[in-house]
Design a protein around this motif. Structure first.
Motif, PDB file in Angstrom:
ATOM      1  N   ILE A 164      85.357  -1.272  34.876  1.00 26.05           N
ATOM      2  CA  ILE A 164      84.996   0.076  34.484  1.00 26.05           C
ATOM      3  C   ILE A 164      86.212   1.055  34.249  1.00 26.05           C
ATOM      4  CG2 ILE A 164      83.789   2.427  34.469  1.00 26.05           C
ATOM      5  CD1 ILE A 164      81.598   0.760  35.963  1.00 26.05           C
ATOM      6  N   THR A 165      86.811   1.350  33.392  1.00 26.33           N
ATOM      7  CA  THR A 165      88.352   2.078  33.247  1.00 26.33           C
ATOM      8  C   THR A 165      87.831   3.371  33.375  1.00 26.33           C
ATOM      9  OG1 THR A 165      89.082   0.152  31.950  1.00 26.33           O
ATOM     10  CG2 THR A 165      90.279   2.262  32.123  1.00 26.33           C
ATOM     11  N   MET A 166      88.281   4.093  34.504  1.00 25.47           N
ATOM     12  CA  MET A 166      88.138   5.514  34.676  1.00 25.47           C
ATOM     13  C   MET A 166      89.571   6.457  34.161  1.00 25.47           C
ATOM     14  SD  MET A 166      85.512   6.262  35.973  1.00 25.47           S
ATOM     15  CE  MET A 166      85.673   7.694  37.199  1.00 25.47           C
ATOM     16  N   PRO A 167      89.309   7.769  33.824  1.00 25.45           N
ATOM     17  CA  PRO A 167      90.436   8.219  33.797  1.00 25.45           C
ATOM     18  C   PRO A 167      91.296   8.352  35.025  1.00 25.45           C
ATOM     19  CG  PRO A 167      88.466   9.601  33.342  1.00 25.45           C
ATOM     20  CD  PRO A 167      88.035   8.276  33.834  1.00 25.45           C
ATOM     21  N   GLN A 168      92.832   8.729  34.580  1.00 27.47           N
ATOM     22  CA  GLN A 168      93.520   8.760  35.950  1.00 27.47           C
ATOM     23  C   GLN A 168      93.367  10.297  36.507  1.00 27.47           C
ATOM     24  OE1 GLN A 168      97.215   7.227  35.233  1.00 27.47           O
ATOM     25  NE2 GLN A 168      97.638   7.928  37.611  1.00 27.47           N
ATOM     26  N   VAL A 169      93.422  10.201  37.900  1.00 27.07           N
ATOM     27  CA  VAL A 169      93.173  11.328  38.679  1.00 27.07           C
ATOM     28  C   VAL A 169      93.879  11.509  39.928  1.00 27.07           C
ATOM     29  CG1 VAL A 169      91.258   9.968  39.813  1.00 27.07           C
ATOM     30  CG2 VAL A 169      90.934  12.615  39.920  1.00 27.07           C
ATOM     31  N   SER A 170      94.123  12.529  40.338  1.00 29.94           N
ATOM     32  CA  SER A 170      95.040  12.677  41.714  1.00 29.94           C
ATOM     33  C   SER A 170      94.449  11.830  42.726  1.00 29.94           C
ATOM     34  CB  SER A 170      94.946  14.185  41.830  1.00 29.94           C
ATOM     35  OG  SER A 170      93.635  14.523  42.496  1.00 29.94           O
ATOM     36  N   ASP A 171      95.186  11.204  43.642  1.00 32.07           N
ATOM     37  CA  ASP A 171      94.912  10.227  44.573  1.00 32.07           C
ATOM     38  C   ASP A 171      93.727  11.096  45.496  1.00 32.07           C
ATOM     39  OD1 ASP A 171      96.546   8.384  43.424  1.00 32.07           O
ATOM     40  OD2 ASP A 171      98.016   8.757  45.119  1.00 32.07           O
ATOM     41  N   ALA A 172      94.268  12.136  45.900  1.00 37.45           N
ATOM     42  CA  ALA A 172      93.328  12.932  47.077  1.00 37.45           C
ATOM     43  C   ALA A 172      91.901  13.200  46.452  1.00 37.45           C
ATOM     44  CB  ALA A 172      94.119  14.302  47.234  1.00 37.45           C
ATOM     45  N   PHE A 173      91.699  13.647  45.366  1.00 34.51           N
ATOM     46  CA  PHE A 173      90.290  14.113  44.926  1.00 34.51           C
ATOM     47  C   PHE A 173      89.748  13.203  44.041  1.00 34.51           C
ATOM     48  CE2 PHE A 173      93.094  18.129  45.551  1.00 34.51           C
ATOM     49  CZ  PHE A 173      92.538  18.352  46.830  1.00 34.51           C
ATOM     50  N   ALA A 174      90.367  11.836  43.973  1.00 31.35           N
ATOM     51  CA  ALA A 174      89.522  11.067  43.300  1.00 31.35           C
ATOM     52  C   ALA A 174      88.013  10.549  43.697  1.00 31.35           C
ATOM     53  CB  ALA A 174      90.263   9.210  43.397  1.00 31.35           C
ATOM     54  N   PRO A 175      87.603  10.807  44.989  1.00 33.56           N
ATOM     55  CA  PRO A 175      86.314  10.375  45.186  1.00 33.56           C
ATOM     56  C   PRO A 175      85.187  11.540  44.294  1.00 33.56           C
ATOM     57  CG  PRO A 175      87.588  10.519  47.464  1.00 33.56           C
ATOM     58  CD  PRO A 175      88.527  11.058  46.201  1.00 33.56           C
ATOM     59  N   ILE A 176      85.605  12.607  44.294  1.00 27.99           N
ATOM     60  CA  ILE A 176      84.922  13.446  43.372  1.00 27.99           C
ATOM     61  C   ILE A 176      84.429  12.864  42.084  1.00 27.99           C
ATOM     62  CG2 ILE A 176      84.554  16.152  42.541  1.00 27.99           C
ATOM     63  CD1 ILE A 176      86.657  16.821  44.654  1.00 27.99           C
ATOM     64  N   LEU A 177      85.626  12.455  41.417  1.00 30.78           N
ATOM     65  CA  LEU A 177      85.235  11.836  40.185  1.00 30.78           C
ATOM     66  C   LEU A 177      84.558  10.660  40.143  1.00 30.78           C
ATOM     67  CD1 LEU A 177      86.016  12.014  37.063  1.00 30.78           C
ATOM     68  CD2 LEU A 177      88.199  10.796  37.640  1.00 30.78           C
ATOM     69  N   TYR A 178      84.972   9.674  41.104  1.00 31.08           N
ATOM     70  CA  TYR A 178      84.486   8.325  41.097  1.00 31.08           C
ATOM     71  C   TYR A 178      82.935   8.450  41.690  1.00 31.08           C
ATOM     72  CZ  TYR A 178      88.514   5.657  39.919  1.00 31.08           C
ATOM     73  OH  TYR A 178      89.872   5.153  39.361  1.00 31.08           O
ATOM     74  N   ALA A 179      82.495   9.628  41.859  1.00 33.64           N
ATOM     75  CA  ALA A 179      80.970   9.806  42.340  1.00 33.64           C
ATOM     76  C   ALA A 179      80.142   9.558  41.045  1.00 33.64           C
ATOM     77  CB  ALA A 179      80.685  11.146  42.767  1.00 33.64           C
ATOM     78  N   ILE A 180      80.747   9.805  39.883  1.00 36.67           N
ATOM     79  CA  ILE A 180      79.882   9.558  38.569  1.00 36.67           C
ATOM     80  C   ILE A 180      79.721   8.115  38.308  1.00 36.67           C
ATOM     81  CG2 ILE A 180      80.254  10.050  36.174  1.00 36.67           C
ATOM     82  CD1 ILE A 180      80.291  12.965  36.807  1.00 36.67           C
ATOM     83  N   PRO A 181      80.698   7.324  38.363  1.00 37.43           N
ATOM     84  CA  PRO A 181      80.176   5.741  38.184  1.00 37.43           C
ATOM     85  C   PRO A 181      79.377   5.353  39.084  1.00 37.43           C
ATOM     86  CG  PRO A 181      82.494   5.925  38.391  1.00 37.43           C
ATOM     87  CD  PRO A 181      81.996   7.636  38.130  1.00 37.43           C
ATOM     88  N   ALA A 182      79.300   6.026  40.265  1.00 36.63           N
ATOM     89  CA  ALA A 182      78.588   5.249  41.190  1.00 36.63           C
ATOM     90  C   ALA A 182      77.111   5.800  40.885  1.00 36.63           C
ATOM     91  CB  ALA A 182      79.002   5.783  42.924  1.00 36.63           C
ATOM     92  N   GLN A 183      77.027   6.919  40.706  1.00 39.29           N
ATOM     93  CA  GLN A 183      75.671   7.732  40.366  1.00 39.29           C
ATOM     94  C   GLN A 183      75.227   7.093  39.128  1.00 39.29           C
ATOM     95  OE1 GLN A 183      76.928  11.741  39.806  1.00 39.29           O
ATOM     96  NE2 GLN A 183      77.079  12.074  42.044  1.00 39.29           N
ATOM     97  N   LEU A 184      75.842   6.903  37.995  1.00 39.11           N
ATOM     98  CA  LEU A 184      75.182   6.435  36.775  1.00 39.11           C
ATOM     99  C   LEU A 184      75.053   4.788  37.052  1.00 39.11           C
ATOM    100  CD1 LEU A 184      77.846   7.828  34.139  1.00 39.11           C
ATOM    101  CD2 LEU A 184      75.429   8.207  34.405  1.00 39.11           C
ATOM    102  N   LEU A 185      75.672   4.063  37.998  1.00 36.99           N
ATOM    103  CA  LEU A 185      75.229   2.567  38.153  1.00 36.99           C
ATOM    104  C   LEU A 185      73.943   2.566  38.801  1.00 36.99           C
ATOM    105  CD1 LEU A 185      78.433   0.850  39.385  1.00 36.99           C
ATOM    106  CD2 LEU A 185      77.151   0.047  37.675  1.00 36.99           C
ATOM    107  N   ALA A 186      73.512   3.573  39.648  1.00 35.90           N
ATOM    108  CA  ALA A 186      72.397   3.524  40.542  1.00 35.90           C
ATOM    109  C   ALA A 186      71.311   4.041  39.507  1.00 35.90           C
ATOM    110  CB  ALA A 186      72.284   4.488  41.575  1.00 35.90           C
ATOM    111  N   TYR A 187      71.525   4.916  38.972  1.00 38.96           N
ATOM    112  CA  TYR A 187      70.641   5.398  37.632  1.00 38.96           C
ATOM    113  C   TYR A 187      70.111   4.351  36.835  1.00 38.96           C
ATOM    114  CZ  TYR A 187      68.577   8.289  34.071  1.00 38.96           C
ATOM    115  OH  TYR A 187      67.615   8.596  32.884  1.00 38.96           O
ATOM    116  N   HIS A 188      71.223   3.857  36.049  1.00 38.35           N
ATOM    117  CA  HIS A 188      70.787   2.938  34.924  1.00 38.35           C
ATOM    118  C   HIS A 188      70.059   1.548  35.664  1.00 38.35           C
ATOM    119  CE1 HIS A 188      72.150   5.144  31.601  1.00 38.35           C
ATOM    120  NE2 HIS A 188      73.365   5.267  32.136  1.00 38.35           N
TER     121      HIS A 188
END
Ligand code: F6R
Length: 361
Positions: free
Chosen positions: A315-339
């Motif tokens: 899964i190719t995510m947009p580029q994000v700052s190293d420090a705050f990447a977990p906020i963005l990567y919550a989305i694929p984690a949630q979508l995987l569980a949901y689907h």
């Protein structure tokens, strides 16, 4: 009230760009941190964070920020363990309680245990009228809006956003941040809502992967650094709503036991933006692939280009700052569980055996 979505969980996942922007608006004004005056970390020597479940994983992510950016030592406890452990507390430290509902019995009892033992009790809550908010010295609302789905999604990312801003305030108060690096961190956070919109657009390819993930009996999530607690959260989300057994591990811990589980039926979901630790994670991934494990790599374009070729899926995510990447990567984690839950036909908003607010011990 589901606003055209099939489930509250889908609606709440999709709302994240807006509610995170709301949290940022509340606590950042005119390019500066805008927290209540009592939020002054100058004399604070330690932070104890206490929470349950998803809220505790938000604390574990935030520990990386408080320690790396602010140099403030953080201790974290699960609320049900905290007060029975009788942890020594210092009168110079703060205690911070994170709770979506603000009514979780163990978290409330833990808060009461710290009364008169610490300098300040801070609550990071979604419900500002809740018991935990009322009993704290200071309550900081996370601005997520009402969360109905039992599996917490937007509250998690709003907890992270609020805690990130608190960590920046701690860094500022402790003289750890130049005005330039503060401005950089704030602009990195301001970019998150827009990046989340791109991540949400991955819902369709994630749903296709979830069709196959739904066949699994066991799933492992791996991450390093602040992505490690996100691996724990991804695993919790998947087990809560799809009832598939899932565990999160720090990537480097794999060879100390869990690698024994790997065979060609075990999907291993690797949360790894192309950050300075990426190469170490890639070597952990190769250990999985050498044992025929099925790796799903979630990374940015550079990470997928460097390490994606032998993976089961990417899964190719947009580029994000190293420090705050977990906020963005919550989305694929949630979508995987949901689907995955949708593919299995389970009740996404009301998973079996779970309640939205746990008001008994
Ligand atoms: C997970 C989940 C639970 C809660 C936990 C704490 O999706 O919803 O793990 O995070 O019960 O609840 P609050 O935040 O209301 O204290």
């Amino acid at each position: 009230e589901k606003a055209g979505y099939k489930h509250f969980m889908a609606k709440e996942i999709a709302e994240q760009p807006v509610v995170i922007a709301d949290a940022l608006k509340r606590y950042v004004q005119n390019g500066a941190l805008h927290l209540p005056a009592e939020v002054d970390f100058t004399a604070v020597d330690r932070l104890t964070m206490v929470a349950c479940g998803t809220a505790s994983y938000a604390c574990h992510v935030a520990k990386y920020w408080f320690e790396q950016i602010a140099g403030l030592p953080v201790e974290i406890d699960i609320a049900s363990e905290f007060r029975y452990r009788e942890p020594p507390l210092s009168p110079k430290q703060w205690a911070l309680f994170v709770s979506q509902s603000g009514e979780t019995a163990d978290t409330l009892a833990a808060l009461r245990y710290t009364r008169d033992k610490v300098a300040k009790i801070v609550a990071v809550v979604n419900v500002p009228t809740s018991s935990i908010a009322r009993e704290a010295d200071l309550a900081l609302p996370i601005m997520a809006g009402i969360e109905v789905g039992v599996a917490s999604t937007k509250a998690f990312s709003c907890q992270l956003t609020t805690l990130a801003l608190l960590a920046l305030k701690a860094a500022q108060d402790r003289g750890r941040l130049t005005p330039e690096s503060l401005a950089q961190h704030l602009s990195d956070l301001a970019a998150i809502p827009g990046l989340m919109n791109h991540a949400l657009a991955l819902s369709t390819p994630i749903a296709a992967i979830a069709e196959e993930l739904a066949e699994a009996q066991d799933v492992l999530f791996l991450g390093r650094g602040a992505m490690f607690p996100l691996a724990l959260e991804g695993a919790l989300k998947l087990k809560e709503i799809s009832y598939i057994h899932a565990e999160g591990y720090a990537s480097g811990e794999l060879k100390h036991g869990p690698i024994a589980l790997i065979d060609n039926r075990v999907p291993v979901i690797v949360l790894a933006p192309r950050d300075p630790l990426f190469e170490k994670t890639v070597s952990n991934m190769q250990e999985v692939m050498a044992r025929h494990g099925k790796v799903l790599l979630i990374s940015d374009a550079q990470g997928v280009a460097e390490a994606g070729s032998d993976c089961w899926k990417t899964i190719t995510m947009p580029q994000v700052s190293d420090a705050f990447a977990p906020i963005l990567y919550a989305i694929p984690a949630q979508l995987l569980a949901y689907h995955t839950a949708i593919a299995k036909g389970t009740d996404v908003d009301q998973p079996r055996n779970l309640a939205k607010s746990v008001t008994v011990e």
